[in-house]
Design an enzyme around this catalytic site. Structure first.
Site, short mmCIF file in Angstrom:
data_model
loop_
_atom_site.label_atom_id
_atom_site.label_comp_id
_atom_site.label_asym_id
_atom_site.label_seq_id
_atom_site.Cartn_x
_atom_site.Cartn_y
_atom_site.Cartn_z
N GLY A 69 0.81 -1.22 0.00
CA GLY A 69 0.00 0.00 0.00
C GLY A 69 0.84 1.27 0.00
N ASN A 149 -7.48 3.95 9.08
CA ASN A 149 -6.84 2.80 9.71
C ASN A 149 -6.89 2.85 11.23
OD1 ASN A 149 -5.03 4.95 8.60
ND2 ASN A 149 -3.57 4.03 10.02
N GLN A 177 -7.43 -0.09 3.92
CA GLN A 177 -8.21 -0.70 5.00
C GLN A 177 -9.59 -1.18 4.53
OE1 GLN A 177 -7.37 -1.45 8.11
NE2 GLN A 177 -5.32 -0.57 8.01
N HIS A 199 -1.95 -7.71 2.61
CA HIS A 199 -1.84 -8.27 3.97
C HIS A 199 -2.94 -7.81 4.91
CE1 HIS A 199 0.22 -4.97 6.40
NE2 HIS A 199 0.35 -4.49 5.18
N THR A 235 11.19 -7.69 -11.59
CA THR A 235 10.59 -9.02 -11.71
C THR A 235 9.42 -9.14 -10.75
OG1 THR A 235 12.72 -9.92 -12.31
CG2 THR A 235 11.09 -11.51 -11.51
N CYS A 323 4.00 5.70 19.61
CA CYS A 323 5.29 5.23 20.14
C CYS A 323 5.81 4.04 19.35
CB CYS A 323 5.16 4.83 21.59
SG CYS A 323 4.52 6.14 22.60
N1 PLP Z 1 -2.68 3.09 3.95
C1 PLP Z 1 -3.41 2.68 5.01
C2 PLP Z 1 -4.74 3.30 5.27
C3 PLP Z 1 -2.91 1.68 5.85
O1 PLP Z 1 -3.61 1.29 6.91
C4 PLP Z 1 -1.63 1.12 5.56
C5 PLP Z 1 -1.04 0.11 6.45
O2 PLP Z 1 -1.29 0.08 7.63
C6 PLP Z 1 -0.94 1.57 4.43
C7 PLP Z 1 -1.50 2.55 3.65
C8 PLP Z 1 0.38 0.99 4.05
O3 PLP Z 1 0.22 -0.28 3.48
P1 PLP Z 1 1.44 -1.33 3.45
O4 PLP Z 1 1.59 -1.82 4.86
O5 PLP Z 1 0.98 -2.40 2.52
O6 PLP Z 1 2.62 -0.60 2.94
#
Ligand code: PLP
Length: 393
Positions: A69, A149, A177, A199, A235, A323
């Protein structure tokens, strides 16, 4: 162990691992190779592209695989800004985006772009009217996350997309999310670019995608070979991509049922905490939130201490002070919805999966009630508060 940190990452589903395995062991050929060992990988990638495109109402050629992401967000923002620089250099986003978007915006600001960070309301929702007011003749990109998130709030994406489309401005949404959790249709929602990550939906880590509406001239993000039509060289991560598609198939086949179960668990947990632990508040919108998200601030305590004590009792969750990401600052999201520093520091995020049970949540509430009281008993702030209450009565 009770795992309540599914917004951080999810357990890779057994069927996802199974789908990936042959691409480590037998079908290990380079997908760019001419021989059949390579073309098996290429075929699997194309199949995955079709699956993922169909999940958001896109065309397969509009899906570009990335390493997660963060990469997709960086690519979308930097490439879109650069491509539109001739038209203008103004970008609009919100104060509650993930750091992948906020820090990419910070980079762009250092490179001659102007960024407006919109406020959200007390529930974490963006008012489409404030977006309309922020649009200028030189606005070239709007980036608003689908769901947050930390507090799980879901934005009025369709309305935001319609505003962007009407004004001829590119619209990107970080759906990391939301993808696989709630229905998404890029056509209906007028989305031009969308980021997702495997993930978060029981797929493998380090694999994601950027949807780019066909016709958009987006520059290469990673220069090199001809993979991903030459715009994202390197790749391909064949097992990761195959696992991503397997995770998407799994998520789509059970979306409604899973969301229903998580919502039930979520509301049960919120009800019990609110009913049994005083001086706490729910962060984020009560209904317009991701099915599995619970984010609660407990006054007079430190979220970090709460996390450590929960961990000692086998509960994995996450806190609203950053933190864990190497900073002592309270969460920018909680501050943006109007929490005081003290309240933001005392917040706890618990993100559920359909695998959690009510018994687990009962256990967690028991731990929480005990730990929160123990921490408050040690808190000078709480002592002052109780004293002033006694003096008043
Ligand atoms: N954007 C949001 C809203 C997320 O919650 C996260 C990961 O927590 C990311 C982007 C980043 O994704 P990645 O962990 O696949 O780099």
């Amino acid at each position: 162990m009770i795992y309540l940190d599914n917004a951080a990452t999810t357990r890779t589903a057994p069927e996802v691992v199974e789908a990936m395995l042959p691409y480590f062991t037998e079908q290990y050929g380079n997908p760019s190779a001419i021989y059949s060992l390579g073309s098996a990988g290429k075929k699997a990638i194309n199949e995955a592209r079709r699956t993922i495109a169909a999940a958001i109402g896109a065309k397969p050629e509009e899906i570009y695989f990335t390493a997660g992401g963060t990469e997709a967000d960086n690519w979308a923002l930097k490439a879109a800004a650069e491509c539109c620089a001739g038209k203008g250099r103004h970008i609009i986003t919100t104060k509650i985006e993930h750091h992948a978007v906020l820090h990419a915006c910070g980079y762009l600001e250092k490179n001659g772009y102007e960024v407006t960070y919109l406020d959200v309301d007390r529930d974490g929702i963006l008012d489409p009217e404030s977006l309309k007011e922020a649009i200028r003749p030189d606005t070239v990109l709007i980036s608003v996350m689908f769901a947050n998130n930390e507090i799980g709030t879901i934005q009025p994406i369709r309305e935001i997309g319609a505003i962007a489309r009407e004004r001829g401005i590119l619209f990107h949404t970080d759906a990391v999310q939301a993808f696989g959790q709630v229905p998404i249709d890029v056509e209906e929602m007028h989305i031009d670019m969308l980021s997702a990550s495997a993930h978060k939906l029981n797929g493998p880590k380090g694999t994601g995608m950027l949807y780019i509406r066909s016709g958009l001239k987006i520059r290469s993000f990673i220069h090199g070979g001809a993979q991903e039509k030459g715009v994202r060289a390197g790749t391909e991560n064949v097992p990761g991509i195959v696992g991503f598609a397997a995770a998407v198939r799994r998520a789509l086949s059970r979306m409604e049922e899973k969301a229903g179960r998580e919502r039930e668990l979520r509301d049960y947990l919120i009800r019990r905490i609110e009913g049994e632990i005083p001086y706490c508040r729910l962060n984020g919108h009560r209904e317009k939130r991701l099915p599995g998200n619970v984010n609660i601030s407990f006054r007079f305590i430190e979220g970090e201490s709460l996390l450590i004590m929960l961990d000692m009792r086998g509960v994995c969750a996450s806190s609203g002070s950053a933190c864990t990401s190497g900073s002592l600052d309270p969460s920018h999201v909680l501050l943006a919805i109007g929490l005081e520093h003290e309240e933001a520091h005392g917040s706890l995020r618990m993100t559920l999966s359909e695998e959690n049970t009510q018994e687990e949540l009962d256990e967690v509430v028991g731990h929480l009630a005990e730990i929160v009281q123990r921490l408050r008993d040690m808190s000078p702030l709480y002592e002052d508060f109780m004293k002033s209450r006694r003096d008043r009565t």
